[in-house]
Design an enzyme around this catalytic site. Structure first.
Site, mmCIF file in Angstrom:
data_model
loop_
_atom_site.group_PDB
_atom_site.id
_atom_site.type_symbol
_atom_site.label_atom_id
_atom_site.label_comp_id
_atom_site.label_asym_id
_atom_site.label_seq_id
_atom_site.Cartn_x
_atom_site.Cartn_y
_atom_site.Cartn_z
ATOM 1 N N ARG A 115 35.521 -0.982 38.002
ATOM 2 C CA ARG A 115 35.317 -1.958 36.931
ATOM 3 C C ARG A 115 34.498 -3.126 37.470
ATOM 4 O O ARG A 115 34.907 -3.815 38.397
ATOM 5 C CB ARG A 115 36.635 -2.479 36.355
ATOM 6 C CG ARG A 115 36.393 -3.545 35.264
ATOM 7 C CD ARG A 115 37.550 -3.753 34.330
ATOM 8 N NE ARG A 115 38.632 -4.524 34.914
ATOM 9 C CZ ARG A 115 39.661 -5.044 34.198
ATOM 10 N NH1 ARG A 115 39.718 -4.851 32.888
ATOM 11 N NH2 ARG A 115 40.622 -5.703 34.797
ATOM 12 N N ASP A 141 47.402 -10.683 35.633
ATOM 13 C CA ASP A 141 46.004 -10.916 35.996
ATOM 14 C C ASP A 141 45.467 -12.022 35.099
ATOM 15 O O ASP A 141 46.233 -12.707 34.410
ATOM 16 C CB ASP A 141 45.167 -9.634 35.936
ATOM 17 C CG ASP A 141 44.942 -9.118 34.516
ATOM 18 O OD1 ASP A 141 45.364 -9.796 33.543
ATOM 19 O OD2 ASP A 141 44.337 -8.045 34.368
#
Length: 543
Positions: A172, A454
């Site tokens: 990613r 996150d």
């Protein structure tokens, strides 16, 4: 040769210049071929990124003025058309459980060895992108693809290495809004996305293709099909440059912004040669719902804990993504289970039950797979998707949801009921405080109160409070949410965090700096787009 060329470029301020400090091992990473590719990508595509970001601001201005997001009238033919994506490689057909995490060396080994199908190695929301970490992350992924990655823990001496049959690796890259300040093109910081993409592709595509896999990517934070078109041009350029078959590069797009949910067909269409799936990035999606509709007082969300996937606007999002993907032959990935297994048996049983309930909903809706943040949840998630997918299929592409009524824009925008509690507000403050403190210390993946947090969950926490302040909302106990109330609570919760983490950890940490940043972005009259933008300035100031 390459070093001499880079020195010349750094002196001239034209072309590509690496201005970050030297990181051990970078000489093999910044080879002449890798630098040449990155420079070519910046020359061809970097200038378009500010234009795309400007389009976002124009769209947001219209919504702030009273408009609501909707399906695009001028792309109706694409939504009505009979077309499908190009196809899915064999090693991406079965993605029933994926694990995600940052690109740190031990994490990469453990994730690839987990009992999952795919590991999403993350340069984005779970990584605080210091120069050292992004360079070391690329080295770690290169070594993982080669199969020779190893790690020995300095304190325990425990040794880690890859098992014989690791998970499929997907990288990613950073979102278009994030820059890489340590590399410049013609004197300007380059898009972090191009840095991450170019280096991962260049150093790994040969080995990946040779073993029957390929250069696979996750694309985050897209807001429109025009951004997908930009990525399609990047992929086509690289495939042509390296004489690869069209579609050799494969990607999965996260649908984690409210504008993007109205353009899923168009995103799939623009990337039809390269795309294999869409993913429900649920936490960022909730944040985007707040951010996009921030000037609409009737769309204010309640406590974060009340906004679950069975909430009508999130259920509509999940079902529309599945229906859209399966109609086009693409996989529909579910969202994150952010829980961490608990040491206490009773608590752990409760954690696993919540994971089971969440994954059961996704599998029953027709998702082809799901995310977990910890290897200890893999078996629980896998058991549920095994039950729904079975041995005869690799996925649930056969579930079309054609019998569903059309999902309307009003369903995707439906207000969410629920309480705004003082307990929820205080919890938001403590979560955001601890996450920001860890992030500016260089850690983007943080266990807080039994969840692996996150950037997305910290974004929800601070944006919710901002929204409550802006619209003069009251808590369930009658207290009006004001800037003054938030500041008072921030002082009190900072003291509570100090008590929780201990005086020594607090003193040697950056909690006070985190509190200053949290206050600035929460009491600001304008909602700061991403906390990682001012956070990156702090992170890179000390480098």
């Amino acid at each position: 040769m390459a070093e001499h060329r880079l020195m010349q470029q750094q002196q001239s301020k034209t072309g590509l210049a690496i201005v970050g400090h030297e990181v051990t091992g970078q000489e093999s990473l910044f080879s002449e071929g890798a630098v040449s590719l990155l420079e070519a990508l910046c020359r061809e595509f970097a200038a378009e990124v500010p234009v795309l970001l400007g389009d976002r601001k124009q769209r947001q201005a219209r919504i702030d003025s009273g408009a609501l997001p909707d399906f695009l009238p001028h792309t109706q033919a694409i939504r009505d058309g009979d077309w499908q994506i190009r196809g899915i490689p064999a090693d991406l057909l079965d993605r029933r459980v994926e694990i995600t995490g940052p690109v740190e060396r031990k994490m990469v080994i453990n994730a690839l060895n987990a009992k999952v199908k795919v590991f999403m190695a993350d340069f984005e929301d779970s990584l605080a992108p210091s120069w050292q970490k992004v360079v070391e992350g690329q080295i770690n992924l290169r070594d993982a693809v080669r199969g020779d990655i190893e790690y020995t823990a300095p304190q325990s001496g425990k040794h880690y290495k890859l098992d014989p049959d690791p998970a499929v690796l997907v990288c990613r890259v950073r979102g278009l809004h994030l820059q890489e300040k340590h590399v410049e093109f013609n004197g300007l910081a380059i898009p972090g996305a191009l840095f991450d993409f170019a280096l991962y592709f260049y150093h790994n595509y040969r080995q990946l293709l040779a073993k029957g896999s390929g250069p696979y990517f996750y694309l985050p934070k897209l807001e429109s099909h025009l951004e997908a078109r930009w990525w399609a041009k990047v992929f086509a350029f690289v495939e042509d440059r390296f004489c690869l078959q069209s579609g050799a590069i494969k990607c999965t797009c996260l649908i984690e912004t409210l504008p993007a949910v109205f353009e899923m067909d168009e995103i799939l269409y623009e990337l039809r040669s390269n795309i294999v799936a869409l993913n429900c990035g649920r936490w960022d999606y909730i944040f985007s719902y707040i951010k996009t509709l921030k000037q609409h007082p009737d769309r204010v969300l309640p406590d974060r804990q009340a906004v679950t996937m069975d909430t009508p606007f999130l259920s509509a999002y999940s079902r529309l993504l599945i229906k859209t993907c399966h109609k086009r032959g693409a996989l529909a990935m579910g969202g994150m289970a952010a829980f961490i297994p608990a040491k206490d048996a009773g608590q752990n049983q409760a954690v696993l039950e919540r994971v089971r309930k969440d994954k059961e909903l996704e599998a029953r809706n027709g998702h082809d797979g799901t995310w977990v943040a910890h290897p200890g949840l893999a078996d629980t998630a896998m058991a549920i998707f095994n039950r729904y997918i079975g041995d005869e299929h690799c996925n649930q592409l056969h579930i079309t949801r054609d019998v569903d009524a059309p999902i309307l824009a009003s369903e995707l925008l439906r207000p969410c009921e629920g309480e705004r509690t003082e307990t929820g507000m205080r919890l938001n403050i403590r979560i955001a405080l601890q996450y920001i403190e860890a992030w500016i210390q260089g850690n983007g993946c943080v266990p807080i109160y039994g969840l692996m947090e996150d950037a997305a969950t910290a974004e929800i926490s601070r944006a919710s409070i901002w929204q409550w302040i802006q619209h003069g909302k009251s808590l369930s106990n009658g207290k009006l949410v004001t800037k003054a109330l938030f500041k008072d609570m921030l002082v009190e919760e900072l003291a509570k965090v100090k008590e929780e983490v201990g005086g020594d950890r607090f003193t040697h940490g950056k909690f006070t700096q985190a509190a200053v940043l949290l206050e600035q972005i929460t009491v600001s009259d304008e909602l700061v787009d991403f906390l990682t933008l001012p956070g990156y300035e702090i992170l890179t100031a000390k480098q």
